[in-house]
Design an enzyme around this catalytic site. Structure first.
Site, PDB file in Angstrom:
ATOM      1  N   ASP A  94       0.945  -1.090  -0.289  1.00 42.03           N
ATOM      2  CA  ASP A  94       0.302   0.095   0.270  1.00 42.03           C
ATOM      3  C   ASP A  94       0.979   1.378   0.754  1.00 42.03           C
ATOM      4  O   ASP A  94       1.656   1.189   1.110  1.00 42.03           O
ATOM      5  CB  ASP A  94      -1.029   0.388   1.164  1.00 42.03           C
ATOM      6  CG  ASP A  94      -1.671   1.486   1.332  1.00 42.03           C
ATOM      7  OD1 ASP A  94      -1.979   1.239   0.233  1.00 42.03           O
ATOM      8  OD2 ASP A  94      -2.355   1.118   2.337  1.00 42.03           O
ATOM      9  N   GLU A 146      -1.428   5.861  -9.270  1.00 42.23           N
ATOM     10  CA  GLU A 146      -2.379   7.465  -8.298  1.00 42.23           C
ATOM     11  C   GLU A 146      -2.415   8.494  -9.311  1.00 42.23           C
ATOM     12  O   GLU A 146      -0.987   8.982  -9.476  1.00 42.23           O
ATOM     13  CB  GLU A 146      -2.362   7.210  -7.319  1.00 42.23           C
ATOM     14  CG  GLU A 146      -3.016   7.720  -6.454  1.00 42.23           C
ATOM     15  CD  GLU A 146      -3.183   8.493  -4.722  1.00 42.23           C
ATOM     16  OE1 GLU A 146      -3.098   7.189  -4.186  1.00 42.23           O
ATOM     17  OE2 GLU A 146      -3.446   9.334  -4.595  1.00 42.23           O
TER      18      GLU A 146
END
Ligand code: G3H
Ligand code: 13P
Ligand code: ZN
Length: 336
Positions: A94, A146
């Site tokens: 993550d 992202e």
């Protein structure tokens, strides 16, 4: 020595996301740092027959020790075989921030990594993400990128304000990087304080209701990259029952507001294929631990407070999979 996730019996996110997109549900990604969280995630997802992603931040890796963590994930795979033999999970980094960290995770059994270049310029984000994709794809590991910045804390990076993802950027980013999924910013943020009271209205019961997510931006993004898996970070609901439990047992969580479940249900039925949940699990465990400490001040066996905290987290996970993400019962569909 390098180990492939395949030797550990894990899977990458490709098939999960394909089925999630077609089936209009989202795969839950739950963060873990310790044994009790891991037990709750594995048993909760096994019982609800939900595909899942075990998520590890670089902070979690430092906290639990990267070697121990790898064997914990391996242990989880073995336990899952006993509990629900057809079910599989992905082990995911993550908010990876460097190529070196992503490589290190891939070489120690991760089946999926996120490279979060969202704090860099668009060009630097593309370049860094492409480098990670190159290394990962040679090993059949999937990569999440992202675009856009979420407000809140992501490991050591704190962003005061969110910057929504620009739909005009997504096509070029996906094409030039080769990523397998894309995390976007449409109004969610990390942590328990996602909105200030000034941003919210109050409902009839006096509960703070946040502004809706920017589904208009999500729809624009879907038009630019049809069929592409989207990821929603910062998606905890900050359930009032746990905030109340914390605060009525000596805690001091002020103005904690999260993403309402209906908004997440709507997202899960769209191109959003992965929903990240960490804070809700922290709140559930902390609420129960505080309650045990308040009610039984003489208790000093960690199993007597960590055990009930683990049970609460497991119940929360089953409820999320069943009532919010729609992933419960989909294990057989994907892996059966
Ligand atoms: O996005 C952040 C996750 O909730 C992980 O948090 O960096 O404190 O482990 P952490
Ligand atoms: P929450 O803080 O809303 O649980 O988000 C977690 C997350 O996005 C992890 O990457
Ligand atoms: Zn996140």
């Amino acid at each position: 020595m390098a180990v492939s996730y395949k030797e550990l019996g894990l899977v990458n996110t490709k098939e999960m996301f394909k089925k999630a997109f077609e089936g209009k549900f989202a795969v839950p990604a739950y963060n873990f740092n310790n044994m009790e969280q891991l037990q709750a995630i594995v048993t909760g997802c096994a019982e609800s027959d939900s595909p899942f992603i075990l998520q590890v931040s670089s902070g979690a890796r430092k906290y639990a020790n990267q070697t121990l963590l790898r064997y914990m994930a391996q242990g989880a795979a073995e336990l899952l075989k006993e509990l629900n033999p057809h079910l599989r999970f992905a082990l995911h980094l993550d908010h990876g921030d460097t190529l070196e960290l992503c490589k290190s995770c891939i070489d120690t059994g991760f089946s999926s990594v996120m490279i979060d270049g969202s704090h860099h310029s668009f060009e630097k984000n593309i370049e860094l993400t492409r480098q990670v994709v190159e290394y990962a794809h040679e090993r059949d590991v999937t990569v999440e990128g992202e675009l856009g910045v979420l407000a809140g804390i992501e490991d050591d990076v704190v962003a005061a304000k969110s910057v929504y993802t620009q739909p005009d950027d997504v096509e070029k980013f996906v094409k030039e990087t080769g990523v397998d999924s894309l995390a976007i910013s449409i109004g969610t943020s990390h942590g328990a304080n996602k909105f200030t009271p000034a941003q919210c209205t109050r409902n009839a019961e006096g509960v703070l209701v946040p502004p809706p997510l920017r589904f208009d931006i999500l729809e624009e993004i879907e038009k630019r990259i049809p069929g592409f898996p989207i990821v929603l970070h910062g998606a905890s609901s900050v359930m009032p029952e746990y905030v109340t439990m914390i605060n009525s047992n000596g805690g001091a969580l002020k103005d904690a507001v999260g993403i309402p479940a209906e908004q997440l249900r709507k997202a899960a039925a769209s191109a959003v294929c992965k929903i990240n949940i960490d804070s809700d699990g922290r709140l559930a465990m902390t609420g129960v631990i505080r309650k045990v400490f308040a009610e039984k001040p003489a208790e000093f066996d960690p199993r007597k407070y960590l055990g009930p905290a683990r049970d609460a987290l497991k119940a929360m996970i089953i409820a999320k999979n069943t009532e919010v993400l729609g992933s419960a019962g989909k294990g057989k569909l994907i892996f059966g």
